[in-house]
Design a protein around this motif. Structure first.
Motif, PDB file in Angstrom:
ATOM      1  N   ILE A  32      14.344   4.083  37.886  1.00 21.20           N
ATOM      2  CA  ILE A  32      14.875   3.424  39.078  1.00 21.20           C
ATOM      3  C   ILE A  32      14.190   2.080  39.265  1.00 21.20           C
ATOM      4  O   ILE A  32      12.961   1.991  39.313  1.00 21.20           O
ATOM      5  CB  ILE A  32      14.675   4.289  40.342  1.00 21.20           C
ATOM      6  CG1 ILE A  32      15.344   5.660  40.174  1.00 21.20           C
ATOM      7  CG2 ILE A  32      15.237   3.566  41.571  1.00 21.20           C
ATOM      8  CD1 ILE A  32      16.851   5.588  39.983  1.00 21.20           C
ATOM      9  N   LYS A  34      14.047  -1.396  41.753  1.00 21.13           N
ATOM     10  CA  LYS A  34      14.370  -1.838  43.118  1.00 21.13           C
ATOM     11  C   LYS A  34      14.445  -3.359  43.126  1.00 21.13           C
ATOM     12  O   LYS A  34      13.504  -4.038  42.734  1.00 21.13           O
ATOM     13  CB  LYS A  34      13.306  -1.349  44.103  1.00 21.13           C
ATOM     14  CG  LYS A  34      13.680  -1.546  45.569  1.00 21.13           C
ATOM     15  CD  LYS A  34      12.585  -1.022  46.486  1.00 21.13           C
ATOM     16  CE  LYS A  34      12.425   0.483  46.376  1.00 21.13           C
ATOM     17  NZ  LYS A  34      13.614   1.203  46.956  1.00 21.13           N
ATOM     18  N   ASP A  35      15.586  -3.908  43.555  1.00 19.42           N
ATOM     19  CA  ASP A  35      15.747  -5.358  43.540  1.00 19.42           C
ATOM     20  C   ASP A  35      15.111  -5.996  44.765  1.00 19.42           C
ATOM     21  O   ASP A  35      14.484  -5.306  45.599  1.00 19.42           O
ATOM     22  CB  ASP A  35      17.221  -5.749  43.384  1.00 19.42           C
ATOM     23  CG  ASP A  35      18.077  -5.388  44.602  1.00 19.42           C
ATOM     24  OD1 ASP A  35      17.535  -5.246  45.716  1.00 19.42           O
ATOM     25  OD2 ASP A  35      19.307  -5.258  44.439  1.00 19.42           O
ATOM     26  N   LYS A  38      15.750  -4.575  48.118  1.00 23.18           N
ATOM     27  CA  LYS A  38      15.342  -3.177  48.251  1.00 23.18           C
ATOM     28  C   LYS A  38      16.444  -2.197  47.859  1.00 23.18           C
ATOM     29  O   LYS A  38      16.392  -1.019  48.234  1.00 23.18           O
ATOM     30  CB  LYS A  38      14.864  -2.869  49.684  1.00 23.18           C
ATOM     31  CG  LYS A  38      13.789  -3.815  50.206  1.00 23.18           C
ATOM     32  CD  LYS A  38      12.565  -3.823  49.297  1.00 23.18           C
ATOM     33  CE  LYS A  38      11.483  -4.761  49.823  1.00 23.18           C
ATOM     34  NZ  LYS A  38      10.313  -4.848  48.917  1.00 23.18           N
ATOM     35  N   LYS A  39      17.417  -2.651  47.098  1.00 24.92           N
ATOM     36  CA  LYS A  39      18.469  -1.757  46.626  1.00 24.92           C
ATOM     37  C   LYS A  39      18.043  -1.155  45.295  1.00 24.92           C
ATOM     38  O   LYS A  39      17.473  -1.837  44.447  1.00 24.92           O
ATOM     39  CB  LYS A  39      19.785  -2.523  46.444  1.00 24.92           C
ATOM     40  CG  LYS A  39      20.940  -1.647  45.980  1.00 24.92           C
ATOM     41  CD  LYS A  39      22.246  -2.438  45.900  1.00 24.92           C
ATOM     42  CE  LYS A  39      23.388  -1.552  45.426  1.00 24.92           C
ATOM     43  NZ  LYS A  39      24.683  -2.286  45.371  1.00 24.92           N
ATOM     44  N   ASP A  40      18.299   0.144  45.112  1.00 21.25           N
ATOM     45  CA  ASP A  40      17.914   0.829  43.891  1.00 21.25           C
ATOM     46  C   ASP A  40      18.981   0.710  42.809  1.00 21.25           C
ATOM     47  O   ASP A  40      20.187   0.788  43.099  1.00 21.25           O
ATOM     48  CB  ASP A  40      17.668   2.319  44.168  1.00 21.25           C
ATOM     49  CG  ASP A  40      16.414   2.561  44.995  1.00 21.25           C
ATOM     50  OD1 ASP A  40      15.553   1.655  45.033  1.00 21.25           O
ATOM     51  OD2 ASP A  40      16.298   3.634  45.608  1.00 21.25           O
ATOM     52  N   TRP A  41      18.506   0.530  41.560  1.00 24.04           N
ATOM     53  CA  TRP A  41      19.390   0.492  40.393  1.00 24.04           C
ATOM     54  C   TRP A  41      18.860   1.477  39.362  1.00 24.04           C
ATOM     55  O   TRP A  41      17.685   1.439  38.998  1.00 24.04           O
ATOM     56  CB  TRP A  41      19.428  -0.918  39.786  1.00 24.04           C
ATOM     57  CG  TRP A  41      19.986  -1.938  40.714  1.00 24.04           C
ATOM     58  CD1 TRP A  41      19.297  -2.696  41.613  1.00 24.04           C
ATOM     59  CD2 TRP A  41      21.355  -2.301  40.862  1.00 24.04           C
ATOM     60  NE1 TRP A  41      20.149  -3.517  42.311  1.00 24.04           N
ATOM     61  CE2 TRP A  41      21.425  -3.295  41.858  1.00 24.04           C
ATOM     62  CE3 TRP A  41      22.539  -1.891  40.236  1.00 24.04           C
ATOM     63  CZ2 TRP A  41      22.621  -3.878  42.254  1.00 24.04           C
ATOM     64  CZ3 TRP A  41      23.736  -2.470  40.622  1.00 24.04           C
ATOM     65  CH2 TRP A  41      23.767  -3.447  41.622  1.00 24.04           C
ATOM     66  N   LYS A  42      19.714   2.374  38.894  1.00 19.95           N
ATOM     67  CA  LYS A  42      19.322   3.391  37.929  1.00 19.95           C
ATOM     68  C   LYS A  42      19.724   2.960  36.523  1.00 19.95           C
ATOM     69  O   LYS A  42      20.882   2.676  36.249  1.00 19.95           O
ATOM     70  CB  LYS A  42      19.988   4.725  38.276  1.00 19.95           C
ATOM     71  CG  LYS A  42      19.560   5.888  37.402  1.00 19.95           C
ATOM     72  CD  LYS A  42      20.226   7.179  37.865  1.00 19.95           C
ATOM     73  CE  LYS A  42      19.795   8.360  37.022  1.00 19.95           C
ATOM     74  NZ  LYS A  42      20.450   9.611  37.482  1.00 19.95           N
ATOM     75  N   GLY A  79      14.949  -8.569  40.483  1.00 25.08           N
ATOM     76  CA  GLY A  79      13.725  -8.042  41.077  1.00 25.08           C
ATOM     77  C   GLY A  79      12.644  -7.891  40.035  1.00 25.08           C
ATOM     78  O   GLY A  79      12.739  -8.444  38.938  1.00 25.08           O
ATOM     79  N   HIS A  81       9.546  -4.905  38.429  1.00 24.62           N
ATOM     80  CA  HIS A  81       9.225  -3.477  38.340  1.00 24.62           C
ATOM     81  C   HIS A  81       7.878  -3.322  37.665  1.00 24.62           C
ATOM     82  O   HIS A  81       7.597  -3.967  36.646  1.00 24.62           O
ATOM     83  CB  HIS A  81      10.316  -2.758  37.528  1.00 24.62           C
ATOM     84  CG  HIS A  81      10.081  -1.292  37.365  1.00 24.62           C
ATOM     85  ND1 HIS A  81      10.314  -0.383  38.376  1.00 24.62           N
ATOM     86  CD2 HIS A  81       9.639  -0.565  36.291  1.00 24.62           C
ATOM     87  CE1 HIS A  81      10.033   0.833  37.938  1.00 24.62           C
ATOM     88  NE2 HIS A  81       9.619   0.759  36.679  1.00 24.62           N
TER      89      HIS A  81
END
Length: 207
Positions: A32, A34-35, A38-42, A79, A81
């Protein structure tokens, strides 16, 4: 040739080529990210890689030019990570299909004239937009031209110019950067497709 000159020539240092960036180890599918909003991308499976990163499965100009579509990737999110105390930057964009190089080879390395003209027109439109905004792509080749992908299948009538890892600004405040050759930056990009200026080290880092 006199012996002294031969010795000097043999001991001369060769110009340094550009450093090849080291790609990170692959991330596990399902990771996961997070951009900045604060939106999650899998992450799905890794589907490819360019010279500067890995690729995962995850308009006013067009209307003004009256284009059905513009062959430039749409930015969705970005974002950073953290993994094992290292920070990685990422960008999310729409998915694309196969590249033109693979299609060309699959077609026996021969396209119909109509296909060539259509590809050229779509790329000219994309480059016009990029240049209008003060940038050059600097790595144009068939493997960086991808088919569109929508509703689970490739769009044979849409092509997009991707991989902006070597893109750079050629204008600052509307003024063209001064011409300057730098052998340390010579041959940047894919050697058989680089421009004459790129072979002389012009364009990327000078001010």
């Amino acid at each position: 040739m006199p012996r002294g000159k031969a010795a000097a020539s043999a001991g001369a240092k060769k110009p340094r080529g550009p450093k090849v960036p080291k790609l990170p180890d692959s991330f596990e599918p399902g990771t996961i990210l997070k951009d900045l909003r604060k939106k999650d991308w899998k992450l799905g499976k890794e589907i490819g890689q360019g010279g500067f990163g890995l690729i995962y499965l995850v308009e006013a100009w067009r209307k003004g030019q009256k284009l059905k579509y513009l062959g430039v990737p749409k930015f969705i999110a970005a974002g950073s990570h953290m993994r094992a105390n290292e920070q990685y930057r990422f960008m999310v964009m729409e998915r694309f299909g196969s590249d033109v190089q693979k299609i060309f080879e699959g077609a026996g390395k021969q396209f119909e004239v109509h296909t060539v003209f259509c590809l050229a027109l779509r790329m000219i439109e994309a480059l016009e937009y990029i240049h209008h905004n003060g940038y050059v792509h600097a790595d144009i080749k068939a493997s960086n031209i991808l088919l569109g992908f929508r509703a689970g299948k490739q769009q044979a009538d849409e092509v997009y110019l991707v991989d902006f890892g070597l893109a750079t600004k050629y204008q600052i405040d509307g003024e063209h950067k001064p011409y300057k050759e730098d052998k340390r930056m010579a041959h940047d990009g894919t050697i058989e497709f680089t421009s004459t200026d790129a072979h002389l080290g012009v364009g990327r880092y000078h001010t």
